[in-house]
Design an enzyme around this catalytic site. Structure first.
Site, PDB file in Angstrom:
ATOM      1  N   ARG A  96       0.835  -1.206   0.000  1.00  0.00           N
ATOM      2  CA  ARG A  96       0.000   0.000   0.000  1.00  0.00           C
ATOM      3  C   ARG A  96       0.867   1.253   0.000  1.00  0.00           C
ATOM      4  O   ARG A  96       0.558   2.233  -0.693  1.00  0.00           O
ATOM      5  CB  ARG A  96      -0.925   0.005   1.223  1.00  0.00           C
ATOM      6  N   ASN A 150     -10.723  -4.772  -0.952  1.00  0.00           N
ATOM      7  CA  ASN A 150     -10.714  -3.705  -1.958  1.00  0.00           C
ATOM      8  C   ASN A 150      -9.791  -4.039  -3.118  1.00  0.00           C
ATOM      9  O   ASN A 150      -8.836  -4.794  -2.941  1.00  0.00           O
ATOM     10  CB  ASN A 150     -10.269  -2.386  -1.304  1.00  0.00           C
ATOM     11  N   CYS A 172     -18.846  -2.707   1.085  1.00  0.00           N
ATOM     12  CA  CYS A 172     -17.988  -1.561   1.391  1.00  0.00           C
ATOM     13  C   CYS A 172     -18.565  -0.863   2.615  1.00  0.00           C
ATOM     14  O   CYS A 172     -19.778  -0.884   2.850  1.00  0.00           O
ATOM     15  CB  CYS A 172     -17.964  -0.612   0.194  1.00  0.00           C
ATOM     16  N   HIS A 202     -16.880   3.090  -4.291  1.00  0.00           N
ATOM     17  CA  HIS A 202     -16.096   4.314  -4.133  1.00  0.00           C
ATOM     18  C   HIS A 202     -16.422   5.349  -5.210  1.00  0.00           C
ATOM     19  O   HIS A 202     -15.656   6.271  -5.455  1.00  0.00           O
ATOM     20  CB  HIS A 202     -14.585   4.012  -4.094  1.00  0.00           C
ATOM     21  N   TYR A 256     -15.132   9.526  -1.310  1.00  0.00           N
ATOM     22  CA  TYR A 256     -14.143   9.297  -2.368  1.00  0.00           C
ATOM     23  C   TYR A 256     -14.327  10.234  -3.559  1.00  0.00           C
ATOM     24  O   TYR A 256     -13.427  10.348  -4.399  1.00  0.00           O
ATOM     25  CB  TYR A 256     -14.171   7.837  -2.827  1.00  0.00           C
TER      26      TYR A 256
END
Length: 448
Positions: A96, A150, A172, A202, A256
């Site tokens: 990440r 995700n 989500c 998102h 988002y």
């Protein structure tokens, strides 16, 4: 009832697991879970044992007869499963961090599920999820796959397109977080709030917002233009909205959407955070270290409140609520990722969408919303195009397709910049992207 339910959680060593356990304890009377199998890989063994110990203490404190099993043997765990939940991170937080830092070097937003970072999370994750789907086809074909790995929308669509699994729901925490945010703003209990959701993971919009069945959308739109009243998440800076823009949009944007409507502002904030060693991955790594130190405490037998700082609050609440509603055929309304079936006009019938659904024992039934408002329709369709091409690249390992996906993402400014980021990220994540490195000629095209 002859036997209780068997739940298998892949990525069981996750810091989110105590929230999941708390949910199954809370719903135990109506959701008779007898076994929870927490599954992880060798690299996650230590965390699995720490989280598993806390899970067992939580169950014991609650006095519910749920057996907690810990294993690295995924196939063994899947035998006889009723529900399989996935909450894995291929490459863990180190991957990440690369997803966030590399795009920033090229003046592009670095984020784990949007833009180049989201693309590479999909590249690493989709092959692993498809392996799990194939194992489920063989070992537990009647089980439901509840995915909150995700990028949830892309993962759900990949399973629908590239496996024989049809019993999949993507989940989500954004919709449930938005509903709870409205509850806080309106000073009411969360169960009095309902939002009509439609869009993509998102990239979902609240078409209308209700408290006790009465629309409060205009009031909410007025309130969230104030940064202090923004409905956001731990991992997204609250910046507020221009009230004129929101009034014209006449929709409730999700957190988002900041990345798409405030791209320059978000990029400037991310660059500043990166200079200070405070990218979201770095913040989460510190939080994770603190959480696992807490989890080690043999006297801890509840979910610690610090977990809500993690950014994924309510994921597990949403997961257990969904499983409970499916098991009891509750027919309540929840926003999930599922096949469109024509619910949103202009999105392919067989594509995954995030939309309000009636939750039944046979799975989610999407509520038809028709065409999205013209102001947002194009952006949603562009992201769906990106998702479809990205999934094809993830499955085939084709470099050209990967570059196409990178470039058509609205956060990437050009094919040239996209290629620079693609090449650097492919090499940085090479360990987790075997599909891109099988073809030696292809490898040479960007390796030199």
């Amino acid at each position: 009832m002859s036997k209780g339910l068997k739940i298998v959680t892949i990525g069981g060593g996750s810091s989110y697991t105590p929230e999941l356990i708390e949910g199954f304890i809370k719903y135990y009377k109506e959701l008779p879970v007898s076994e929870i199998w927490l599954v992880d890989i060798e690299a996650g063994k230590e965390k699995l044992e720490i989280v598993g110990g806390l899970a067992r203490r939580m169950v014991e404190k609650a006095g519910v007869p749920i057996d907690i099993h810990l294993t690295l043997d995924r196939k063994k765990a899947l035998e006889g499963a009723d529900y399989v939940t996935t909450q894995l991170r291929v490459g863990q937080l180190a991957a990440r961090a690369l997803d966030e830092k590399i795009p920033l070097k090229h003046g592009v937003i670095g984020q784990e599920t949007n833009g180049p970072g989201g693309l590479f999370k999909a590249f690493r994750t989709i092959p692993v999820i498809l392996d799990i789907a194939r194992e489920m086809e063989e070992i537990c074909p009647n089980a439901w796959l509840i995915n909150f790995t995700n990028p949830a929308g892309m993962v759900t669509e990949a399973v629908l397109r590239h496996s024989n699994i049809t019993k999949i729901v993507g989940l989500c925490n954004v919709p449930i977080g938005m509903e709870r945010g409205v509850a806080e703003l309106m000073k009411v209990e969360p169960d009095r709030v309902r939002i009509d959701f439609a869009g993509l993971n998102h990239m979902v919009y609240g078409l209308d917002v209700f408290v006790d069945g009465k629309s409060v959308k205009e009031e909410i739109i007025d309130m969230i233009s104030d940064p202090d009243k923004a409905v956001t998440m731990k991992n997204i800076h609250a910046m507020g909205w221009e009230p004129e823009f929101l009034r014209a949009l006449n929709l409730f944007p999700c957190p988002y959407h900041n990345y798409y409507y405030k791209t320059g502002d978000i990029l400037a904030q991310e660059l500043k955070d990166a200079e200070n060693g405070e990218t979201r991955a770095e913040v989460v790594q510190k939080l994770e270290t603190e959480l696992f130190e807490l989890y080690k405490d043999v006297d801890l037998d509840i979910k610690p409140p610090q977990l809500e700082e993690r950014g994924g609050a309510y994921y597990s609440d949403a997961a257990v609520r969904l499983i409970h509603s499916m098991y009891t055929d509750k027919r309540d309304i929840q926003a999930v990722n599922t096949m469109n079936y024509g619910a949103i006009e202009g999105i392919p019938y067989d594509s995954a969408v995030e939309v309000s659904c009636v939750i039944t024992k046979d799975g989610p039934k999407p509520i038809t919303v028709g065409e999205l408002p013209v102001a947002v329709r194009g952006l949603v369709q562009q992201i769906k195009s990106f998702e479809r091409v990205a999934i094809e690249a993830a499955v085939t390992g084709n470099y050209d397709t990967a570059l196409l996906a990178m470039t058509i993402n609205p956060l990437v400014p050009s094919d040239r910049v996209g290629k620079l980021i693609l090449d650097e990220m492919l090499l940085a994540h090479k360990e987790f992207l075997p599909q891109f490195f099988r073809n030696k000629e292809l490898q040479g095209s960007f390796h030199d």
